[in-house]
Design a protein around this motif. Structure first.
Motif, PDB file in Angstrom:
ATOM      1  N   UNK A  13       0.860  -1.178   0.000  1.00 11.58           N
ATOM      2  CA  UNK A  13       0.000   0.000   0.000  1.00 11.58           C
ATOM      3  C   UNK A  13       0.895   1.227   0.000  1.00 11.58           C
ATOM      4  N   UNK A  14       0.712   2.110  -0.980  1.00 14.13           N
ATOM      5  CA  UNK A  14       1.571   3.281  -1.153  1.00 14.13           C
ATOM      6  C   UNK A  14       0.764   4.573  -1.033  1.00 14.13           C
ATOM      7  N   UNK A  15       1.462   5.681  -0.794  1.00 15.85           N
ATOM      8  CA  UNK A  15       0.810   6.982  -0.712  1.00 15.85           C
ATOM      9  C   UNK A  15       0.502   7.541  -2.098  1.00 15.85           C
ATOM     10  N   UNK A  21       7.100   2.132 -10.301  1.00 14.37           N
ATOM     11  CA  UNK A  21       8.324   1.780 -11.039  1.00 14.37           C
ATOM     12  C   UNK A  21       9.428   1.339 -10.082  1.00 14.37           C
ATOM     13  N   UNK A  22       9.516   1.990  -8.928  1.00  9.94           N
ATOM     14  CA  UNK A  22      10.540   1.634  -7.941  1.00  9.94           C
ATOM     15  C   UNK A  22      10.309   0.225  -7.392  1.00  9.94           C
ATOM     16  N   UNK A  23       9.042  -0.170  -7.286  1.00 13.36           N
ATOM     17  CA  UNK A  23       8.728  -1.487  -6.717  1.00 13.36           C
ATOM     18  C   UNK A  23       9.078  -2.625  -7.660  1.00 13.36           C
ATOM     19  N   UNK A  24       9.289  -2.348  -8.930  1.00 13.98           N
ATOM     20  CA  UNK A  24       9.688  -3.389  -9.877  1.00 13.98           C
ATOM     21  C   UNK A  24      11.055  -3.962  -9.554  1.00 13.98           C
ATOM     22  N   UNK A  25      11.865  -3.241  -8.789  1.00 15.03           N
ATOM     23  CA  UNK A  25      13.187  -3.733  -8.415  1.00 15.03           C
ATOM     24  C   UNK A  25      13.107  -4.839  -7.358  1.00 15.03           C
ATOM     25  N   UNK A  26      11.990  -4.909  -6.631  1.00 22.19           N
ATOM     26  CA  UNK A  26      11.854  -5.877  -5.555  1.00 22.19           C
ATOM     27  C   UNK A  26      11.250  -7.198  -6.015  1.00 22.19           C
ATOM     28  N   UNK A  38      -2.755   0.392  -4.099  1.00 23.97           N
ATOM     29  CA  UNK A  38      -1.908  -0.729  -3.697  1.00 23.97           C
ATOM     30  C   UNK A  38      -1.363  -1.421  -4.943  1.00 23.97           C
ATOM     31  N   UNK A  39      -0.275  -2.141  -4.738  1.00 27.96           N
ATOM     32  CA  UNK A  39       0.401  -2.848  -5.816  1.00 27.96           C
ATOM     33  C   UNK A  39       0.619  -4.287  -5.358  1.00 27.96           C
ATOM     34  N   UNK A  40       0.188  -5.237  -6.209  1.00 30.03           N
ATOM     35  CA  UNK A  40       0.406  -6.649  -5.907  1.00 30.03           C
ATOM     36  C   UNK A  40       1.735  -7.046  -6.516  1.00 30.03           C
ATOM     37  N   UNK A  41       2.592  -7.573  -5.692  1.00 36.90           N
ATOM     38  CA  UNK A  41       3.968  -7.849  -6.068  1.00 36.90           C
ATOM     39  C   UNK A  41       4.287  -9.303  -5.769  1.00 36.90           C
ATOM     40  N   UNK A  62       2.879   2.745   2.846  1.00 39.48           N
ATOM     41  CA  UNK A  62       2.017   2.809   4.031  1.00 39.48           C
ATOM     42  C   UNK A  62       2.142   1.530   4.842  1.00 39.48           C
ATOM     43  N   UNK A  63       1.886   0.390   4.172  1.00 40.86           N
ATOM     44  CA  UNK A  63       1.985  -0.908   4.843  1.00 40.86           C
ATOM     45  C   UNK A  63       2.178  -2.004   3.807  1.00 40.86           C
ATOM     46  N   UNK A  64       2.606  -3.159   4.304  1.00 45.49           N
ATOM     47  CA  UNK A  64       2.825  -4.326   3.455  1.00 45.49           C
ATOM     48  C   UNK A  64       2.079  -5.499   4.079  1.00 45.49           C
ATOM     49  N   UNK A  65       1.242  -6.162   3.273  1.00 46.55           N
ATOM     50  CA  UNK A  65       0.536  -7.346   3.758  1.00 46.55           C
ATOM     51  C   UNK A  65       0.833  -8.515   2.825  1.00 46.55           C
ATOM     52  N   UNK A  66       0.771  -9.709   3.392  1.00 51.54           N
ATOM     53  CA  UNK A  66       1.051 -10.912   2.622  1.00 51.54           C
ATOM     54  C   UNK A  66      -0.260 -11.538   2.151  1.00 51.54           C
ATOM     55  N   UNK A  67      -0.235 -12.167   0.984  1.00 55.33           N
ATOM     56  CA  UNK A  67      -1.398 -12.875   0.479  1.00 55.33           C
ATOM     57  C   UNK A  67      -1.528 -14.207   1.215  1.00 55.33           C
ATOM     58  N   UNK A  68      -2.765 -14.641   1.414  1.00 58.05           N
ATOM     59  CA  UNK A  68      -3.018 -15.871   2.174  1.00 58.05           C
ATOM     60  C   UNK A  68      -3.320 -17.055   1.275  1.00 58.05           C
ATOM     61  N   UNK A  69      -3.001 -16.986   0.022  1.00 54.99           N
ATOM     62  CA  UNK A  69      -3.347 -18.055  -0.903  1.00 54.99           C
ATOM     63  C   UNK A  69      -2.663 -19.381  -0.562  1.00 54.99           C
ATOM     64  N   UNK A  70      -1.420 -19.326  -0.097  1.00 52.18           N
ATOM     65  CA  UNK A  70      -0.703 -20.556   0.246  1.00 52.18           C
ATOM     66  C   UNK A  70      -1.332 -21.268   1.438  1.00 52.18           C
ATOM     67  N   UNK A  71      -2.049 -20.529   2.267  1.00 52.51           N
ATOM     68  CA  UNK A  71      -2.668 -21.112   3.448  1.00 52.51           C
ATOM     69  C   UNK A  71      -3.996 -21.799   3.127  1.00 52.51           C
TER      70      UNK A  71
END
Length: 90
Positions: A13-15, A21-26, A38-41, A62-71
């Motif tokens: 979640x970003x402001x 573009x910066x998040x593509x490095x991660x 928000x951006x799904x990465x 703002x914050x980072x949350x993990x997807x729960x699909x593996x669970x």
């Protein structure tokens, strides 16, 4: 030969959306929601902890949350035809 790499989805979640573009490095940007900002990465599973720690320290996140699909259990069982017929007859 191709080797399958386990990946984990993160929601960042970003402001402002100008930072996508910066998040593509991660990792691999899979989805962008300009309205909800928000951006799904997708990130390799072995790097999730370090990437999350680094993203949280950024001032544009703002914050980072993990997807729960593996669970989730992806093995579904269909109901028996007899059970469905009984319900239809009632």
């Amino acid at each position: 030969m191709y080797k399958k790499v386990e990946r984990q989805a993160m929601y960042v979640w970003v402001y402002s959306m100008k930072w996508k573009k910066k998040l593509q490095h991660f990792g691999t940007v899979r989805y962008v929601s300009p309205k909800m900002k928000y951006i799904m990465l997708y990130v390799n599973s072995n790097r999730v902890a370090e990437v999350k720690k680094e993203l949280v320290s950024k001032n544009y996140v703002k914050r980072v949350t993990m997807a729960h699909r593996k669970e989730l259990d992806e093995h579904y069982v269909l109901k028996d035809n007899a059970e469905r017929k009984d319900k239809l007859e009632e």
